[in-house]
Design a protein around this motif. Structure first.
Motif, PDB file in Angstrom:
ATOM      1  N   GLU A 254       0.826  -1.212   0.000  1.00 43.33           N
ATOM      2  CA  GLU A 254       0.000   0.000   0.000  1.00 43.33           C
ATOM      3  C   GLU A 254       0.860   1.261   0.000  1.00 43.33           C
ATOM      4  O   GLU A 254       0.370   2.350  -0.317  1.00 43.33           O
ATOM      5  CB  GLU A 254      -0.959   0.014   1.190  1.00 43.33           C
ATOM      6  N   CYS A 261       8.843  -2.936   4.956  1.00 42.34           N
ATOM      7  CA  CYS A 261       8.531  -3.647   6.197  1.00 42.34           C
ATOM      8  C   CYS A 261       8.104  -5.091   5.916  1.00 42.34           C
ATOM      9  O   CYS A 261       8.441  -5.999   6.670  1.00 42.34           O
ATOM     10  CB  CYS A 261       7.478  -2.900   7.001  1.00 42.34           C
ATOM     11  N   CYS A 428      13.727 -10.216  18.082  1.00 45.00           N
ATOM     12  CA  CYS A 428      14.383  -9.337  17.119  1.00 45.00           C
ATOM     13  C   CYS A 428      13.913  -7.931  17.473  1.00 45.00           C
ATOM     14  O   CYS A 428      12.728  -7.728  17.729  1.00 45.00           O
ATOM     15  CB  CYS A 428      13.882  -9.745  15.741  1.00 45.00           C
TER      16      CYS A 428
ATOM     17  N   ILE B  51       4.517 -10.040  16.696  1.00 41.50           N
ATOM     18  CA  ILE B  51       5.149  -8.883  16.070  1.00 41.50           C
ATOM     19  C   ILE B  51       4.522  -7.599  16.626  1.00 41.50           C
ATOM     20  O   ILE B  51       3.298  -7.474  16.665  1.00 41.50           O
ATOM     21  CB  ILE B  51       4.949  -8.900  14.536  1.00 41.50           C
ATOM     22  N   ASN B  70      10.101  -6.749  18.089  1.00 41.66           N
ATOM     23  CA  ASN B  70       9.703  -5.434  18.602  1.00 41.66           C
ATOM     24  C   ASN B  70      10.321  -4.413  17.640  1.00 41.66           C
ATOM     25  O   ASN B  70      11.476  -4.071  17.750  1.00 41.66           O
ATOM     26  CB  ASN B  70      10.254  -5.305  20.031  1.00 41.66           C
ATOM     27  N   SER B  71       9.512  -3.955  16.683  1.00 42.63           N
ATOM     28  CA  SER B  71      10.100  -3.253  15.529  1.00 42.63           C
ATOM     29  C   SER B  71      10.070  -1.734  15.660  1.00 42.63           C
ATOM     30  O   SER B  71      10.564  -1.190  16.651  1.00 42.63           O
ATOM     31  CB  SER B  71       9.397  -3.713  14.250  1.00 42.63           C
ATOM     32  N   ILE B  72       9.510  -1.057  14.693  1.00 45.18           N
ATOM     33  CA  ILE B  72       9.464   0.410  14.704  1.00 45.18           C
ATOM     34  C   ILE B  72       8.010   0.880  14.735  1.00 45.18           C
ATOM     35  O   ILE B  72       7.097   0.116  14.436  1.00 45.18           O
ATOM     36  CB  ILE B  72      10.220   1.017  13.490  1.00 45.18           C
ATOM     37  N   HIS B  73       7.836   2.147  15.047  1.00 43.10           N
ATOM     38  CA  HIS B  73       6.499   2.669  15.327  1.00 43.10           C
ATOM     39  C   HIS B  73       5.562   2.568  14.122  1.00 43.10           C
ATOM     40  O   HIS B  73       5.852   3.091  13.049  1.00 43.10           O
ATOM     41  CB  HIS B  73       6.648   4.137  15.750  1.00 43.10           C
ATOM     42  N   ARG B  75       4.640  -0.052  12.326  1.00 39.40           N
ATOM     43  CA  ARG B  75       4.928  -0.952  11.201  1.00 39.40           C
ATOM     44  C   ARG B  75       4.779  -2.434  11.512  1.00 39.40           C
ATOM     45  O   ARG B  75       5.223  -3.285  10.738  1.00 39.40           O
ATOM     46  CB  ARG B  75       6.333  -0.684  10.649  1.00 39.40           C
ATOM     47  N   PRO B  78       2.674  -4.414   8.531  1.00 35.91           N
ATOM     48  CA  PRO B  78       3.374  -4.890   7.318  1.00 35.91           C
ATOM     49  C   PRO B  78       4.491  -5.889   7.616  1.00 35.91           C
ATOM     50  O   PRO B  78       4.716  -6.797   6.800  1.00 35.91           O
ATOM     51  CB  PRO B  78       3.917  -3.608   6.679  1.00 35.91           C
ATOM     52  N   ILE B  79       5.180  -5.754   8.745  1.00 42.09           N
ATOM     53  CA  ILE B  79       6.236  -6.728   9.062  1.00 42.09           C
ATOM     54  C   ILE B  79       5.608  -8.106   9.264  1.00 42.09           C
ATOM     55  O   ILE B  79       6.064  -9.113   8.710  1.00 42.09           O
ATOM     56  CB  ILE B  79       7.063  -6.268  10.282  1.00 42.09           C
ATOM     57  N   SER B  81       2.795  -9.064   8.074  1.00 40.54           N
ATOM     58  CA  SER B  81       2.247  -9.497   6.777  1.00 40.54           C
ATOM     59  C   SER B  81       3.326 -10.186   5.941  1.00 40.54           C
ATOM     60  O   SER B  81       3.090 -11.251   5.364  1.00 40.54           O
ATOM     61  CB  SER B  81       1.698  -8.302   5.989  1.00 40.54           C
ATOM     62  N   GLY B 107      -2.452   3.729   8.237  1.00 40.71           N
ATOM     63  CA  GLY B 107      -2.568   3.523   6.789  1.00 40.71           C
ATOM     64  C   GLY B 107      -2.494   2.068   6.370  1.00 40.71           C
ATOM     65  O   GLY B 107      -2.940   1.706   5.284  1.00 40.71           O
ATOM     66  N   HIS B 108      -1.917   1.221   7.215  1.00 40.06           N
ATOM     67  CA  HIS B 108      -1.760  -0.183   6.819  1.00 40.06           C
ATOM     68  C   HIS B 108      -3.031  -0.995   7.065  1.00 40.06           C
ATOM     69  O   HIS B 108      -3.188  -2.089   6.534  1.00 40.06           O
ATOM     70  CB  HIS B 108      -0.606  -0.826   7.593  1.00 40.06           C
TER      71      HIS B 108
END
Lengths: 578, 289
Positions: A254, A261, A428, B51, B70-73, B75, B78-79, B81, B107-108
């Protein structure tokens, strides 16, 4: 005079079909075993805008589009003026144009003495062909006869181009090619330049974007996510068609952030993954790429560069995303940047990028650009066995108690587990973490882990096997360039040597980290250094100065993008700086 | 079922790390319920991944013994997904707060719902940004004074349930940290659902929203019973538009349809077109003149 190297320029409005002629000629050249390089250039319009095409057909190795056109086919003089610096006419250029609307004065640079000018009654010939769109094919027939270009595969290539359309379209185009050839014969249109060549084994024809996608597939890429953007979308389109045949997936995300990501998630899952975009897309993806560096995830990001910043010139190339690729991330974020130099190299670099990403567990950015992404070239073959395919190191029988995902090692690389491996479960994270992967916020661990990650780059710079060096040893002038300007520089070196000048060139494939030892060896072997780049601010020269023994004074040939460098331009600048 | 909820069974999913959450935080209950749900579904830790993005609630993976990210704000979706699409055999859960999911990452949401990727989203909705210490979030009620709304919030809150129903989420339930048994049951049914499931957890922030929010969630709820037909989208819309004046608890809407993986299998069949095997080196044929 006989030649085996000819450069044809064509310009017209969308619908005139100048690019279709280029496509057909490229196929003909490839089937005859000739080399061909075809550049396309467009205005911003979706349909109906100006478009131009340069086709070089040669029995020799083709490094660039050449310096000047042997012939210009101008369907529309107004459109010609929209490509300054791209369609270079010089003394002796032959002109083929419509007998109608012939200008009082040709819009050529002051002082250019043209060769023959053939004014063609296109309206009449088009009526004969019974195909109102066949002007381009008639012109193809004309130049084939005028220059004695290979006619053998011509009809087959036309069949290939139009075979899927209605039979009357194919028939009328076949008719059109004969009309063009016969008109030239009947009116004794001949050039003093006659193409002579020896037929060789058939070659392949590919664009840089398609070659890059194929390289990624060869390297083992099975997940691809992207967002449409000019001039990179063809990579995504190729992947969407081919990956499912190999059990892989292309996802149209999108947005740009989602695309990188998704790739991040696939890489975490142990799957080789890639995303492709242009400069604006990289700007959006850059936070996630930073995550990839601290989370130590291998994946590939392609930037098919265009003119920037912001929307800039989406349909044309520039080399001004170098600083973004190297320094774009916040924090100390070790990753690698590789640059592709031509169509075949797009294939190679895709494999090298995956191998580097997998070996060092970090994101790798490939810098390509519109110049090579969109152009077509003949290629002898794509060698899928050329490189050993590297896969990430994984832990052998890990246990929950003993496995440390981010264990500090000599190379900085730690065995990487992924879901499905029992005992290898880990967190991670983009938060600074200790060797176990647990979050920490103290200086000592941050310093240790920063050093661990940075160590990978030291190892990579020392061990990267490849750098291009051309021309004389101990040259009077050593040219350093990167990416798509390689071909032009290589040809300039050859021209210089013919004139008795001692010139060499050094073109790294690994841009970041820089192979400082090899580049310093080159610099110290040269009397004078010249840097060639498509960046107004001269990003590459500044970058070189911070990592190598660049002299304070050097010849700097730099210009913003949207212009094709010609070998002659490089040579002229080089001589001026001598 | 009782065995799964025995600490001896579900504790194997919980790691030794001590949460950074405040005493009394609703997220503790989500952690425990998630572990109980994993135990009940007998998930293997190595085949399960949680995730998250950024926020108090996004610290969750660190406290579990499964794979985690534990990723970024914004996201996490999509990670997750990318992980689920490329590794469909894994059990994937996504978790995050109202800010992570409906502000920076909003938005995701439409797209993960539209793809109907078979994974479970757990939103820990506390109407506030907790980790950054008390700023207004997309679900903060109008007029609320927070660190960034000194004179009261002037932006209307998002009704996240209406957003998800509008996107046609294939499984949508609400529960709360205040009723752990209901929370566990809801997560179990969401994870069993084939397709994208969203569990909105009312999870109080005692530090920045105070005891008042906790009491409101505890007292002002209505439980949907068997009379509610979750296939009825019009009724679901009526209910989440505030028909009851209370927080709804339970499965609000369900719409079974093919998952992304189902559609992907069809796509691959078309791409392969009956050919037994594809070789990488043969792909060069497409570049033949």
């Amino acid at each position: 005079m006989n030649t085996n190297d000819i450069v044809i320029g064509m310009v017209g409005s969308g619908g005139d079909g100048v690019v279709a002629v280029g496509d057909i000629l490229a196929t003909v050249a490839a089937s005859e075993g000739l080399n061909c390089l075809q550049l396309k250039s467009f205005g911003p319009q979706i349909r109906g805008g100006e478009s131009s095409c340069i086709i070089r057909v040669s029995g020799q190795q083709v490094n660039s589009q050449g310096s000047v056109l042997n012939v210009l086919v101008a369907f529309n003089w107004n459109d010609f003026t929209k490509f300054p610096g791209e369609l270079n006419v010089a003394d002796g250029v032959m002109v083929i144009c419509d007998e109608n609307n012939f200008p009082e004065k040709l819009p050529f640079p002051e002082g250019v003495k043209t060769g023959e000018i053939f004014k063609i009654p296109f309206d009449k010939l088009v009526r004969e062909s019974q195909n109102p769109k066949a002007k381009n094919i008639i012109a193809l027939g004309l130049i084939t006869e005028i220059f004695n270009l290979p006619a053998g595969g011509l009809k087959k290539s036309i069949e290939r181009k139009f075979g899927r359309k209605k039979p009357e379209i194919l028939e009328s185009n076949i008719r059109a090619i004969d009309i063009g050839i016969n008109y030239a014969k009947d009116n004794k249109l001949k050039s003093g330049l006659q193409f002579q060549y020896n037929k060789g084994p058939a070659k392949l024809v590919a664009t840089g974007n398609d070659a890059l996608a194929y390289g990624a597939l060869t390297a083992g890429c099975r997940f691809f996510a992207s967002y449409p953007i000019t001039p990179a979308s063809e990579i995504m389109e190729w992947m969407g068609k081919e990956l499912p045949k190999f059990g892989g997936t292309m996802v149209q995300a999108e947005d740009e952030i989602s695309a990188v990501c998704m790739v991040t998630g696939a890489s975490f899952g142990g799957v080789k993954a890639m995303t492709a975009t242009s400069g604006p897309g990289v700007s959006l993806k850059i936070e996630a790429i930073g995550l990839g560096t601290i989370a130590e995830l291998p994946y590939v990001v392609v930037n098919v560069q265009r003119g920037g910043p912001a929307t800039g010139i989406p349909t044309k190339a520039e080399q001004a995303d170098l600083m973004q690729a190297v320094y774009g991330m916040h924090g100390d974020a070790p990753h690698a940047v590789l640059a592709a130099t031509d169509v075949e190299d797009c294939f190679d670099v895709a494999i090298q990028a995956f191998n580097t990403a997998e070996a060092y567990q970090m994101p790798v950015i490939i810098l390509s650009d519109q110049f090579i992404g969109h152009r077509k070239e003949t290629v002898d073959k794509f060698d899928t066995k050329k490189f050993k395919i590297i896969d990430r190191d994984t832990p052998k029988k890990p246990t929950k108690e003993s496995y440390k995902r981010f264990v500090d090692t000599d190379t900085g690389v730690s065995p990487m587990s992924y879901p499905g491996i029992k005992g290898g479960e880990y967190i991670c994270s983009g938060i600074e973490h200790n060797e176990d992967g647990h979050p920490v916020s103290n200086h000592i661990i941050h310093e240790q882990m920063s050093a661990k990650r940075a160590r990978k780059l030291d190892h990579l710079a020392k061990n990267y096997p490849f750098i291009r060096i051309y021309g004389s040893s101990n040259p009077d002038v050593g040219i350093i360039t990167w990416g798509s300007t390689k071909g032009v520089v290589k040809e300039a070196v050859m021209l210089a040597e013919k004139e008795g000048l001692k010139v060499g060139a050094c073109i790294p494939q690994l841009i970041y980290p820089l192979q400082a030892d090899k580049i310093n060896d080159f610099i110290t072997s040269c009397k004078k250094i010249m840097v060639v780049e498509m960046s107004h601010s001269g990003q590459f020269a500044k970058y070189l100065s911070s990592y190598s023994k660049m002299p304070e004074k050097f010849i700097h040939f730099k210009t913003s993008g949207a212009m094709f460098f010609a070998p002659d331009d490089v040579l002229k600048e080089l001589k001026r700086g001598l | 079922m009782t065995e799964a909820r025995d600490p001896a069974t579900f504790k194997k999913y919980i790691s030794s790390l001590k949460p950074i959450w405040c005493p009394g935080c609703g997220d503790y209950a989500v952690l425990t319920s998630l572990a109980k749900a994993f135990a009940e579904l007998e998930l293997a830790t190595e085949n399960t991944a949680v995730i998250t993005g950024i926020g108090c609630s996004s610290r969750l993976p660190g406290y579990l013994n499964t794979y985690g990210f534990n990723s970024i704000h914004g996201r996490a979706i999509p990670i997750a997904s990318g992980l689920k699409i490329s590794r469909p055999e894994l059990n994937v859960a996504v978790a995050g707060g109202d800010g992570d999911m409906f502000a920076i990452g909003g938005g995701h949401m439409a797209h993960v719902v539209r793809r109907n990727i078979d994974m479970t989203l757990i939103v820990m909705d506390n109407n506030i940004y907790g980790l950054t210490k008390g700023q207004a979030s997309p679900t903060t009620p109008l007029g609320t004074k927070t660190a960034t709304t000194a004179y009261g919030s002037i932006s209307a809150p998002i009704n996240t349930l209406k957003v998800m129903l509008g996107y046609n989420c294939s499984f949508m339930a609400q529960t709360s940290s205040v009723d752990p048994a209901h929370l566990t049951n809801t997560i179990v049914s969401a994870m069993k659902h084939k397709g994208f499931s969203c569990v909105n957890v009312l999870s109080p922030c005692v530090t920045y929203r105070g005891n008042e929010q906790y009491q409101l969630i505890k007292s002002n709820t209505v439980y949907l019973d068997e009379k509610h037909n979750p296939a009825d989208d019009v009724e679901a819309w009526r209910l989440i538009s505030g028909a009851t004046g209370k927080y709804l608890m339970g499965l609000i809407y369900k719409n079974d349809r093919p998952t992304y993986q189902d559609k992907l299998a069809e796509l691959r069949t078309s791409a392969v077109a009956g050919k037994a095997e594809f070789k990488i080196e043969d792909e060069a044929q497409m570049f033949r003149a």
